[in-house]
Design a protein around this motif. Structure first.
Motif, short mmCIF file in Angstrom:
data_model
loop_
_atom_site.label_atom_id
_atom_site.label_comp_id
_atom_site.label_asym_id
_atom_site.label_seq_id
_atom_site.Cartn_x
_atom_site.Cartn_y
_atom_site.Cartn_z
N THR A 268 5.76 3.13 -0.68
CA THR A 268 4.96 1.91 -0.59
C THR A 268 5.40 1.10 0.61
OG1 THR A 268 4.67 1.83 -2.99
CG2 THR A 268 4.27 -0.21 -1.76
N THR B 19 -9.89 7.12 -0.69
CA THR B 19 -8.71 7.92 -0.33
C THR B 19 -9.09 8.87 0.80
OG1 THR B 19 -7.89 7.83 -2.60
CG2 THR B 19 -7.01 9.56 -1.18
N VAL C 230 0.84 -1.17 0.00
CA VAL C 230 0.00 0.00 0.00
C VAL C 230 0.89 1.24 0.00
CG1 VAL C 230 -0.17 -0.10 2.53
CG2 VAL C 230 -1.84 1.23 1.25
N TRP C 231 0.49 2.21 -0.82
CA TRP C 231 1.22 3.49 -0.86
C TRP C 231 0.59 4.42 0.18
CZ3 TRP C 231 0.10 8.57 -1.33
CH2 TRP C 231 1.17 9.46 -1.58
N MET C 232 1.44 5.15 0.89
CA MET C 232 0.92 6.10 1.88
C MET C 232 1.94 7.20 2.10
SD MET C 232 1.30 3.99 5.46
CE MET C 232 2.92 3.70 6.20
N GLN D 270 6.98 8.57 2.94
CA GLN D 270 6.24 8.59 1.69
C GLN D 270 6.76 7.46 0.82
OE1 GLN D 270 5.66 12.41 -0.21
NE2 GLN D 270 5.79 11.51 -2.26
N THR E 194 -3.78 7.85 2.34
CA THR E 194 -3.64 6.65 1.51
C THR E 194 -4.97 6.37 0.83
OG1 THR E 194 -3.08 4.30 1.50
CG2 THR E 194 -4.24 5.13 3.43
#
Length: 283
Positions: free
Chosen positions: A206, A250, A189-191, A204, A226
């Motif tokens: 994945t 999001t 997950v990208w955040m 910042q 995210t």
């Protein structure tokens, strides 16, 4: 007596000296009267040596002493000189009977002060009598004292009983958990994690499945953004707090422990013990 104390018989050394000193200082009789509070007519008698027109020797000496001090002369010395002069004159002839003239109105307190003082005294006495009457009238009798006495078999200090929650109200919730906030990824997950208005991200990138990210304790207002909040679980002080949010949405979520606990989302699986996430900017 008037002839013996007249200026022609004995001269007027004291009165003349006081007059000269006054004129040298540029003072008028009014000025001296204001300073000494001696009536002007007495000052005039002193300067002319008319001692028989003044009260007793004590008054004459006192007036002359005050006059001398006001014009810059040695008051005690002038008073002693005048006393000797008048005593010598009176020893040669019997003087008139001493008398005391009425007090000068300027030196007598106004009558209004005496009236106000009398009224205050009456009010104080009346207040004291009223207080005493009330204190005696309100004193409890022996029967009232007996009724107020605690029975011997009554417990003196009963143990405090716990207060039950009122009917219809929920019990107080347990204290919110505290401790480090740790994010764990159940899937890739990208955040982006930021702290307040600081433009520089704390993290910042994945977060791989099984990786964790611990929010820095020094962060004041940490927030994570995210698009897959359901793929991230949260733990506070090692206790699971559920997923970060609903799927396919999001959103930005506060990462403060108190904010997470207040959402009331529990029952999530414990955070997996995977490899730690890389620091911000490094991956």
């Amino acid at each position: 007596m008037a002839d013996l104390l007249s200026e022609q018989a004995y001269g007027n050394p004291v009165g003349e000296r006081l007059r000269v000193a006054r004129e040298e200082k540029g003072l008028s009789l009014d000025d001296v009267a204001r300073q000494t509070r001696i009536p002007i007519r007495h000052l005039e008698h002193i300067e002319r040596g008319e001692w028989d027109a003044l009260p007793a020797i004590t008054y004459s000496v006192g007036f002359a002493r005050s006059y001398a001090t006001a014009v810059g002369l040695d008051g005690p010395a002038v008073g002693a000189e005048l006393r000797e002069q008048l005593s010598g004159a009176r020893s040669t002839a019997a003087g008139p009977a001493a008398y005391y003239e009425p007090a000068d109105p300027a030196r007598v307190p106004p009558r209004s002060i005496a009236i106000v003082a009398a009224i205050l005294a009456v009010l104080l006495i009346a207040g004291y009598l009223f207080w005493r009457h009330e204190a005696v009238g309100n004193a409890p009798d022996e029967g009232q004292i007996a009724d107020r006495t605690t029975p011997a078999d009554a417990p003196q200090n009963p143990a405090p009983q716990p207060k039950a929650a009122p009917a219809g109200q929920p019990a107080q919730p347990a204290a919110a958990p505290t401790g480090p906030v740790v994010l764990a990824a159940t899937q890739d997950v990208w955040m982006r994690v930021t702290d307040g208005n600081n433009p520089k991200a704390l993290f910042q990138g994945t977060l791989k499945a099984g990786q964790t990210y611990a929010v820095p304790p020094a962060a004041q207002a940490p927030t994570v953004r995210t698009g897959r909040a359901d793929a991230v679980t949260v733990a506070i002080g090692g206790k699971p707090a559920g997923p970060l949010g609903p799927p396919n949405k999001t959103l930005s979520v506060s990462l403060r422990a108190a904010d997470i606990a207040s959402r009331g989302q529990g029952g999530a699986a414990p955070a997996p013990n995977g490899p730690a996430a890389a620091p911000a900017g490094g991956r």
